[in-house]
Design a protein around this motif. Structure first.
Motif, PDB file in Angstrom:
ATOM      1  N   ILE A 185     -10.311  10.178  -5.738  1.00 35.70           N
ATOM      2  CA  ILE A 185      -9.240   9.558  -6.531  1.00 35.70           C
ATOM      3  C   ILE A 185      -8.134   9.032  -5.616  1.00 35.70           C
ATOM      4  CG2 ILE A 185      -7.403  10.036  -8.195  1.00 35.70           C
ATOM      5  CD1 ILE A 185      -9.348  11.980  -9.563  1.00 35.70           C
ATOM      6  N   PHE A 186      -7.771   9.823  -4.611  1.00 36.11           N
ATOM      7  CA  PHE A 186      -6.733   9.398  -3.669  1.00 36.11           C
ATOM      8  C   PHE A 186      -7.173   8.147  -2.918  1.00 36.11           C
ATOM      9  CE2 PHE A 186      -4.411   9.412   0.320  1.00 36.11           C
ATOM     10  CZ  PHE A 186      -3.120   9.755  -0.072  1.00 36.11           C
ATOM     11  N   ALA A 187      -8.440   8.103  -2.489  1.00 34.48           N
ATOM     12  CA  ALA A 187      -8.944   6.922  -1.782  1.00 34.48           C
ATOM     13  C   ALA A 187      -8.934   5.703  -2.691  1.00 34.48           C
ATOM     14  CB  ALA A 187     -10.353   7.185  -1.257  1.00 34.48           C
ATOM     15  N   GLY A 188      -9.335   5.885  -3.947  1.00 39.46           N
ATOM     16  CA  GLY A 188      -9.300   4.774  -4.888  1.00 39.46           C
ATOM     17  C   GLY A 188      -7.889   4.271  -5.137  1.00 39.46           C
ATOM     18  N   GLN A 189      -6.946   5.198  -5.287  1.00 44.34           N
ATOM     19  CA  GLN A 189      -5.551   4.798  -5.464  1.00 44.34           C
ATOM     20  C   GLN A 189      -5.028   4.061  -4.234  1.00 44.34           C
ATOM     21  OE1 GLN A 189      -3.726   8.573  -6.315  1.00 44.34           O
ATOM     22  NE2 GLN A 189      -4.037   8.402  -8.530  1.00 44.34           N
ATOM     23  N   SER A 190      -5.439   4.507  -3.047  1.00 45.42           N
ATOM     24  CA  SER A 190      -5.008   3.827  -1.818  1.00 45.42           C
ATOM     25  C   SER A 190      -5.494   2.381  -1.794  1.00 45.42           C
ATOM     26  CB  SER A 190      -5.534   4.574  -0.593  1.00 45.42           C
ATOM     27  OG  SER A 190      -5.064   5.906  -0.563  1.00 45.42           O
ATOM     28  N   ILE A 191      -6.752   2.172  -2.157  1.00 48.53           N
ATOM     29  CA  ILE A 191      -7.293   0.806  -2.191  1.00 48.53           C
ATOM     30  C   ILE A 191      -6.551  -0.040  -3.217  1.00 48.53           C
ATOM     31  CG2 ILE A 191      -9.356  -0.555  -2.704  1.00 48.53           C
ATOM     32  CD1 ILE A 191     -11.024   1.788  -1.670  1.00 48.53           C
ATOM     33  N   ALA A 192      -6.264   0.544  -4.380  1.00 47.03           N
ATOM     34  CA  ALA A 192      -5.544  -0.193  -5.416  1.00 47.03           C
ATOM     35  C   ALA A 192      -4.155  -0.612  -4.943  1.00 47.03           C
ATOM     36  CB  ALA A 192      -5.438   0.659  -6.681  1.00 47.03           C
ATOM     37  N   HIS A 193      -3.470   0.275  -4.231  1.00 48.41           N
ATOM     38  CA  HIS A 193      -2.131  -0.060  -3.746  1.00 48.41           C
ATOM     39  C   HIS A 193      -2.181  -1.079  -2.612  1.00 48.41           C
ATOM     40  CE1 HIS A 193       0.253   2.647  -6.167  1.00 48.41           C
ATOM     41  NE2 HIS A 193      -0.530   3.672  -5.857  1.00 48.41           N
ATOM     42  N   VAL A 194      -3.283  -1.121  -1.866  1.00 52.52           N
ATOM     43  CA  VAL A 194      -3.407  -2.103  -0.785  1.00 52.52           C
ATOM     44  C   VAL A 194      -3.439  -3.524  -1.335  1.00 52.52           C
ATOM     45  CG1 VAL A 194      -5.036  -3.010   0.929  1.00 52.52           C
ATOM     46  CG2 VAL A 194      -4.458  -0.583   0.926  1.00 52.52           C
ATOM     47  N   VAL A 195      -4.111  -3.717  -2.462  1.00 53.00           N
ATOM     48  CA  VAL A 195      -4.331  -5.073  -2.987  1.00 53.00           C
ATOM     49  C   VAL A 195      -3.276  -5.495  -4.008  1.00 53.00           C
ATOM     50  CG1 VAL A 195      -6.806  -4.904  -2.580  1.00 53.00           C
ATOM     51  CG2 VAL A 195      -5.892  -4.209  -4.791  1.00 53.00           C
ATOM     52  N   ARG A 196      -2.390  -4.577  -4.425  1.00 55.73           N
ATOM     53  CA  ARG A 196      -1.368  -4.918  -5.417  1.00 55.73           C
ATOM     54  C   ARG A 196       0.017  -4.940  -4.783  1.00 55.73           C
ATOM     55  NH1 ARG A 196      -3.523  -0.907  -9.320  1.00 55.73           N
ATOM     56  NH2 ARG A 196      -1.598   0.242  -8.872  1.00 55.73           N
ATOM     57  N   PRO A 197       0.860  -5.941  -5.145  1.00 55.26           N
ATOM     58  CA  PRO A 197       2.236  -5.953  -4.631  1.00 55.26           C
ATOM     59  C   PRO A 197       3.051  -4.835  -5.273  1.00 55.26           C
ATOM     60  CG  PRO A 197       1.900  -7.705  -6.246  1.00 55.26           C
ATOM     61  CD  PRO A 197       0.556  -7.080  -6.017  1.00 55.26           C
ATOM     62  N   PRO A 198       4.201  -4.481  -4.686  1.00 62.12           N
ATOM     63  CA  PRO A 198       4.821  -5.111  -3.514  1.00 62.12           C
ATOM     64  C   PRO A 198       4.181  -4.657  -2.213  1.00 62.12           C
ATOM     65  CG  PRO A 198       6.162  -3.277  -4.260  1.00 62.12           C
ATOM     66  CD  PRO A 198       5.049  -3.420  -5.256  1.00 62.12           C
ATOM     67  N   PHE A 199       4.378  -5.461  -1.173  1.00 58.56           N
ATOM     68  CA  PHE A 199       3.845  -5.153   0.141  1.00 58.56           C
ATOM     69  C   PHE A 199       5.001  -4.873   1.104  1.00 58.56           C
ATOM     70  CE2 PHE A 199       0.908  -8.271  -1.833  1.00 58.56           C
ATOM     71  CZ  PHE A 199      -0.170  -7.420  -2.030  1.00 58.56           C
ATOM     72  N   TYR A 200       4.689  -4.108   2.138  1.00 58.12           N
ATOM     73  CA  TYR A 200       5.700  -3.735   3.127  1.00 58.12           C
ATOM     74  C   TYR A 200       5.200  -4.153   4.502  1.00 58.12           C
ATOM     75  CZ  TYR A 200       7.653  -1.008  -0.694  1.00 58.12           C
ATOM     76  OH  TYR A 200       8.200  -0.611  -1.895  1.00 58.12           O
ATOM     77  N   PRO A 201       5.419  -5.434   4.875  1.00 54.75           N
ATOM     78  CA  PRO A 201       4.867  -5.938   6.146  1.00 54.75           C
ATOM     79  C   PRO A 201       5.397  -5.211   7.374  1.00 54.75           C
ATOM     80  CG  PRO A 201       6.403  -7.516   5.175  1.00 54.75           C
ATOM     81  CD  PRO A 201       6.147  -6.473   4.133  1.00 54.75           C
ATOM     82  N   ARG A 202       6.652  -4.750   7.315  1.00 51.56           N
ATOM     83  CA  ARG A 202       7.192  -4.042   8.475  1.00 51.56           C
ATOM     84  C   ARG A 202       6.447  -2.733   8.715  1.00 51.56           C
ATOM     85  NH1 ARG A 202      13.592  -2.484   9.518  1.00 51.56           N
ATOM     86  NH2 ARG A 202      13.279  -1.500  11.553  1.00 51.56           N
ATOM     87  N   GLU A 203       6.203  -1.999   7.647  1.00 55.15           N
ATOM     88  CA  GLU A 203       5.435  -0.756   7.783  1.00 55.15           C
ATOM     89  C   GLU A 203       4.015  -1.042   8.256  1.00 55.15           C
ATOM     90  OE1 GLU A 203       6.382   2.508   7.351  1.00 55.15           O
ATOM     91  OE2 GLU A 203       8.382   1.617   7.366  1.00 55.15           O
ATOM     92  N   PHE A 204       3.434  -2.132   7.776  1.00 55.39           N
ATOM     93  CA  PHE A 204       2.079  -2.500   8.190  1.00 55.39           C
ATOM     94  C   PHE A 204       2.031  -2.825   9.678  1.00 55.39           C
ATOM     95  CE2 PHE A 204      -0.861  -6.048   9.002  1.00 55.39           C
ATOM     96  CZ  PHE A 204      -2.062  -5.398   8.778  1.00 55.39           C
ATOM     97  N   LEU A 205       2.971  -3.615  10.168  1.00 55.96           N
ATOM     98  CA  LEU A 205       2.980  -3.982  11.583  1.00 55.96           C
ATOM     99  C   LEU A 205       3.238  -2.764  12.473  1.00 55.96           C
ATOM    100  CD1 LEU A 205       4.932  -7.371  11.436  1.00 55.96           C
ATOM    101  CD2 LEU A 205       2.471  -7.017  11.726  1.00 55.96           C
ATOM    102  N   THR A 206       4.105  -1.866  12.006  1.00 54.73           N
ATOM    103  CA  THR A 206       4.334  -0.634  12.765  1.00 54.73           C
ATOM    104  C   THR A 206       3.056   0.188  12.863  1.00 54.73           C
ATOM    105  OG1 THR A 206       6.656  -0.565  12.055  1.00 54.73           O
ATOM    106  CG2 THR A 206       5.689   1.483  12.880  1.00 54.73           C
ATOM    107  N   ALA A 207       2.320   0.262  11.744  1.00 57.60           N
ATOM    108  CA  ALA A 207       1.057   1.000  11.746  1.00 57.60           C
ATOM    109  C   ALA A 207       0.032   0.331  12.649  1.00 57.60           C
ATOM    110  CB  ALA A 207       0.520   1.107  10.315  1.00 57.60           C
TER     111      ALA A 207
END
Length: 261
Positions: free
Chosen positions: A27-49
């Motif tokens: 369930i956690f993995a599915g929720q993670s995928i859902a949040h990846v493809v749905r806005p809002p997005f956090y490009p700064r956090e993504f680039l840091t990662a």
């Protein structure tokens, strides 16, 4: 409960607990995928990662790959001498690094370095109530903390695997030409001619799967950390153990799939 039913009850509790854990992780993995493809997005956090997972992992990936490729060349040459098959060193080093050792070793290095870091960071945020502060500010912790890390790991680890494959083959090339007496041209030709596009594709797909597993395990155990320093330590340890086991299991399943196809 008598002596006959007690062991059965214990087995049942363990089985149900394991299935519940698998369900929570799924369930956690599915929720993670859902949040990846749905806005809002956090490009700064993504680039840091991306920097933390990719760029800063290059030294350990490179050193692991080059020493593994060099040792693999020596072992294959030593074993091949028993059957007068020393000439297969370039081919076996190439396929061994690209199809198996490269993805698995990079995945395990990412589990040791990145999964532990993610779990410790998120667990510390939970202990210090920073995650509660995010909720108070109407920011979804899964969206802000988990999604950027999962996306970054899934995209970056295949690149690390490709770099690790190249460096590992280079390690075998150095040992083969400098220590085992192989000529440079024939060694490179045998390496290039033996590899197929399917080998490279399978290596990169494994890298994406391993990166996803490593990030999800770090975020999951960090989010579910207990309170205090002991809880942070337990979450970090458990996340690395779970990521390593799942990476090895996923490697077997993916290898079986590619072998069947």
């Amino acid at each position: 409960m008598n002596a006959v039913t007690k062991p059965l009850a214990t087995i049942g509790r363990v089985t149900l607990g394991f299935l519940a854990l698998v369900g929570r992780v799924a369930i956690f993995a599915g929720q993670s995928i859902a949040h990846v493809v749905r806005p809002p997005f956090y490009p700064r956090e993504f680039l840091t990662a991306v920097l933390n997972i990719g760029y800063f992992s290059l030294p350990v990936v490179g050193l692991t790959a080059i020493f593994t490729g060099a040792a693999l060349a020596l072992q294959i040459y030593s074993g091949g001498q028993r059957f007068s098959a020393e000439a297969v060193v370039p081919q076996i080093v190439a396929i061994g690094m690209v199809r198996e050792l490269g993805p698995v070793l990079v995945g395990l290095m990412i589990a040791a370095r990145v999964t532990s870091s993610i779990a410790a960071e998120i667990a510390t945020m939970k202990v210090t109530e920073q995650i509660d502060a995010l909720v108070t500010l109407s920011t979804n912790p899964m969206k802000y903390l988990t999604a950027p890390r999962v996306l970054a790991a899934t995209l970056v680890v295949p690149l690390l695997v490709g770099i690790g494959d190249i460096i590992g083959i280079m390690g075998g090339f150095i040992v083969g030409t400098q220590q085992l007496g192989f000529a440079t041209g024939p060694y490179l030709n045998n390496t290039w001619n033996f590899l197929e596009m399917s080998d490279i594709v399978s290596s990169l797909i494994k890298g994406a799967a391993f990166g996803f597993i490593a990030a999800v395990m770090g975020c999951y155990h960090g989010m579910r950390s207990g309170r205090g320093a002991q809880g942070v330590g337990r979450a970090t340890k458990t996340s690395v153990e779970a990521a390593a086991v799942l990476i090895l299991a996923a490697n077997f399943l993916l290898t079986s799939f590619f072998f069947a196809t």
